[in-house]
Design an enzyme around this catalytic site. Structure first.
Site, PDB file in Angstrom:
ATOM      1  N   GLN A  90       0.815  -1.212   0.000  1.00 29.12           N
ATOM      2  CA  GLN A  90       0.000   0.000   0.000  1.00 29.12           C
ATOM      3  C   GLN A  90       0.855   1.271   0.000  1.00 29.12           C
ATOM      4  O   GLN A  90       0.331   2.380   0.065  1.00 29.12           O
ATOM      5  CB  GLN A  90      -0.929  -0.007   1.221  1.00 29.12           C
ATOM      6  CG  GLN A  90      -1.915  -1.173   1.182  1.00 29.12           C
ATOM      7  CD  GLN A  90      -2.696  -1.358   2.493  1.00 29.12           C
ATOM      8  OE1 GLN A  90      -2.555  -0.587   3.431  1.00 29.12           O
ATOM      9  NE2 GLN A  90      -3.513  -2.382   2.540  1.00 29.12           N
ATOM     10  N   HIS A 153      -1.116  -0.016   5.596  1.00 32.35           N
ATOM     11  CA  HIS A 153      -1.788   0.938   6.482  1.00 32.35           C
ATOM     12  C   HIS A 153      -0.986   2.214   6.747  1.00 32.35           C
ATOM     13  O   HIS A 153      -0.704   2.556   7.881  1.00 32.35           O
ATOM     14  CB  HIS A 153      -2.159   0.258   7.814  1.00 32.35           C
ATOM     15  CG  HIS A 153      -3.079  -0.908   7.636  1.00 32.35           C
ATOM     16  ND1 HIS A 153      -3.660  -1.563   8.686  1.00 32.35           N
ATOM     17  CD2 HIS A 153      -3.505  -1.552   6.513  1.00 32.35           C
ATOM     18  CE1 HIS A 153      -4.419  -2.555   8.226  1.00 32.35           C
ATOM     19  NE2 HIS A 153      -4.333  -2.565   6.911  1.00 32.35           N
ATOM     20  N   GLU A 247     -15.486   2.639   8.742  1.00 32.36           N
ATOM     21  CA  GLU A 247     -16.178   3.653   9.551  1.00 32.36           C
ATOM     22  C   GLU A 247     -16.033   5.059   8.983  1.00 32.36           C
ATOM     23  O   GLU A 247     -15.043   5.371   8.340  1.00 32.36           O
ATOM     24  CB  GLU A 247     -15.562   3.713  10.960  1.00 32.36           C
ATOM     25  CG  GLU A 247     -15.573   2.428  11.721  1.00 32.36           C
ATOM     26  CD  GLU A 247     -14.939   2.582  13.114  1.00 32.36           C
ATOM     27  OE1 GLU A 247     -14.337   3.647  13.383  1.00 32.36           O
ATOM     28  OE2 GLU A 247     -15.070   1.637  13.908  1.00 32.36           O
ATOM     29  N   TYR A 257     -11.058   6.508  19.285  1.00 28.21           N
ATOM     30  CA  TYR A 257     -12.007   5.941  18.319  1.00 28.21           C
ATOM     31  C   TYR A 257     -12.031   4.411  18.310  1.00 28.21           C
ATOM     32  O   TYR A 257     -12.627   3.805  17.432  1.00 28.21           O
ATOM     33  CB  TYR A 257     -11.816   6.612  16.942  1.00 28.21           C
ATOM     34  CG  TYR A 257     -12.350   8.028  17.067  1.00 28.21           C
ATOM     35  CD1 TYR A 257     -13.684   8.312  16.815  1.00 28.21           C
ATOM     36  CD2 TYR A 257     -11.558   9.038  17.614  1.00 28.21           C
ATOM     37  CE1 TYR A 257     -14.213   9.569  17.055  1.00 28.21           C
ATOM     38  CE2 TYR A 257     -12.070  10.300  17.861  1.00 28.21           C
ATOM     39  CZ  TYR A 257     -13.409  10.559  17.584  1.00 28.21           C
ATOM     40  OH  TYR A 257     -13.943  11.793  17.853  1.00 28.21           O
ATOM     41  N   TYR A 268      -9.999 -11.383   9.174  1.00 27.99           N
ATOM     42  CA  TYR A 268     -10.143 -11.875   7.803  1.00 27.99           C
ATOM     43  C   TYR A 268     -10.350 -13.387   7.864  1.00 27.99           C
ATOM     44  O   TYR A 268      -9.615 -14.088   8.554  1.00 27.99           O
ATOM     45  CB  TYR A 268      -8.911 -11.536   6.972  1.00 27.99           C
ATOM     46  CG  TYR A 268      -8.818 -10.050   6.693  1.00 27.99           C
ATOM     47  CD1 TYR A 268      -9.638  -9.443   5.740  1.00 27.99           C
ATOM     48  CD2 TYR A 268      -7.937  -9.251   7.410  1.00 27.99           C
ATOM     49  CE1 TYR A 268      -9.572  -8.081   5.506  1.00 27.99           C
ATOM     50  CE2 TYR A 268      -7.859  -7.887   7.186  1.00 27.99           C
ATOM     51  CZ  TYR A 268      -8.683  -7.307   6.230  1.00 27.99           C
ATOM     52  OH  TYR A 268      -8.621  -5.958   6.012  1.00 27.99           O
TER      53      TYR A 268
HETATM   54 CA   LIG Z   1     -13.741   2.998  15.606  1.00 24.75          CA
END
Ligand SMILES: [Ca+2]
Length: 374
Positions: A90, A153, A247, A257, A268
């Site tokens: 990524q 990520h 989200e 969060y 997964y």
């Molecule tokens: Ca969250």
């Protein structure tokens, strides 16, 4: 004479079918109620797009190239001066935005996965001045700590708030997800810095000895969407969940969060993450989530005059389903969702100065698509 007439007729037919075919390709899929026009193609895994004041577009390509695309779709040679990036998984050259004072400074801000010592890497943000065929006077203003040996990520969307401070989304790098819950690192965090990379005096953790002062919010996973809501002035973000549980959040100063303690997703292949809970005291709920995951990337609030029916909406790209997602909002709530099939992985979504939305597709033959309601 007859032969000539036949030839002319054949030529006209060919031209006609070409027009029909190109309309079909550009306008597909018909059931989407979306008008799609391809502006450019041949980009290699484009990640982000930013409009210049003259209507041209700055586009990043993940392998580490920055290009300018004009309104007719002509793609420039790569601009010189881009730092080396880790183009793996990524990682690569990622987001790009203009300095809010660009007209004066010619400055752009961009993010990338930066090579670090011992084969590790991390998300970095730099600014530089845009010249004719290069960028100059590069300065790195943020380096995610610690560096990690991972190709996942990076997060790395950039959004300038009205007060001139810059939000940077920093992913938890996949292998270090528990560190999203601790404040001594930049993993799984939203970062808030000044335009020179300094810490604003009113950041939430500046007085805590055990916390990094650049942190704004924590407990995030991998955020590939961030935008300032033009009506409230607040930062909105979205993030990839694991399997399920992508989200949307409105990250507030100092709040948690929840990742990886609470999530609407699972491992997964199935199985609980942690205790398998979705709520916990002291942790914020998302304002919206997707199960199954759409794999969101790119985010744009629509506030142009061109399409009144889109006014006040939020648009998000879906990598996984190859869609553009339209969300109708009421203040800080999502009222309804509509999906448009694009048929290609949508990496970025931006509102153009002409009031159309512009999409980037994440492919080896990456495209810029201009879309509007049909
Ligand atoms: Ca969250």
């Amino acid at each position: 004479m007859i032969k000539l007439r036949h030839l002319l007729l054949a030529a006209l037919l060919a031209l006609f079918s070409l027009v029909v075919y190109s309309n079909y390709v550009e306008g597909k899929p018909a059931q989407s109620a979306l008008d799609v026009k391809r502006i450019a193609h041949g980009l290699q895994q484009p990640w982000a797009l930013a409009f210049l004041p003259d209507g041209r577009m700055l586009v990043t390509e993940k392998p580490g190239r920055l290009r300018i695309v004009d309104a007719a779709g002509k793609i420039s040679a790569p601009l010189a001066g881009v730092p080396s990036v880790v183009f793996k998984g990524q990682g690569g050259l990622l987001d790009v935005v203009l300095d809010p004072q660009f007209a004066k400074t010619r400055r752009i801000y961009f993010s990338y996965s930066e090579p670090r010592a011992d084969g590790a890497n991390g998300t970095a943000v730099a600014h530089a001045e845009l010249a004719q065929d290069r960028i100059e006077n590069l300065k790195v203003i943020f380096r995610q700590q610690p560096a990690i040996k991972s190709d996942k990520h990076f997060g790395s969307r950039l959004a300038f708030a009205a007060d001139g401070n810059l939000f940077v989304t920093a992913g938890e790098r996949g292998s270090a997800m528990q560190q999203a819950q601790t404040l001594d690192n930049d993993l799984g965090k939203v970062i808030r810095v000044t335009r020179e990379g300094d810490v604003p005096a009113d950041n939430p953790f500046v007085i805590r000895k055990d916390a990094r002062p650049e942190l704004w919010s924590y407990g995030h996973r991998n955020l590939q969407g961030a935008a300032i809501n033009p009506w409230s002035g607040k930062l909105w973000t979205h993030e990839h969940g694991p399997q399920g549980g992508d989200e949307i959040n409105i990250p507030q100063a100092g709040r948690n969060y929840g990742w990886p303690i609470i999530t609407y997703g699972e491992q997964y292949g199935g199985g609980k993450i942690g205790e398998g809970i979705t709520k916990k005291e002291g942790m914020e709920q998302p304002i919206y989530y997707w199960v199954p995951s759409i794999a969101p990337s790119g985010m744009a609030f629509y506030n142009a005059a061109r399409f009144p029916q889109w006014q006040g909406n939020l648009f998000v790209g879906s990598l996984k389903f190859g869609q553009l997602v339209r969300l109708q909002l009421k203040d800080d709530k999502v009222l309804s969702e509509q999906r448009f099939d694009i048929g290609r992985r949508v990496r970025d979504v931006r509102q153009g100065p002409d009031g159309y939305l512009y999409l980037l597709t994440d492919e080896s033959d990456g495209q810029i698509l201009r879309v509007g309601p049909r």
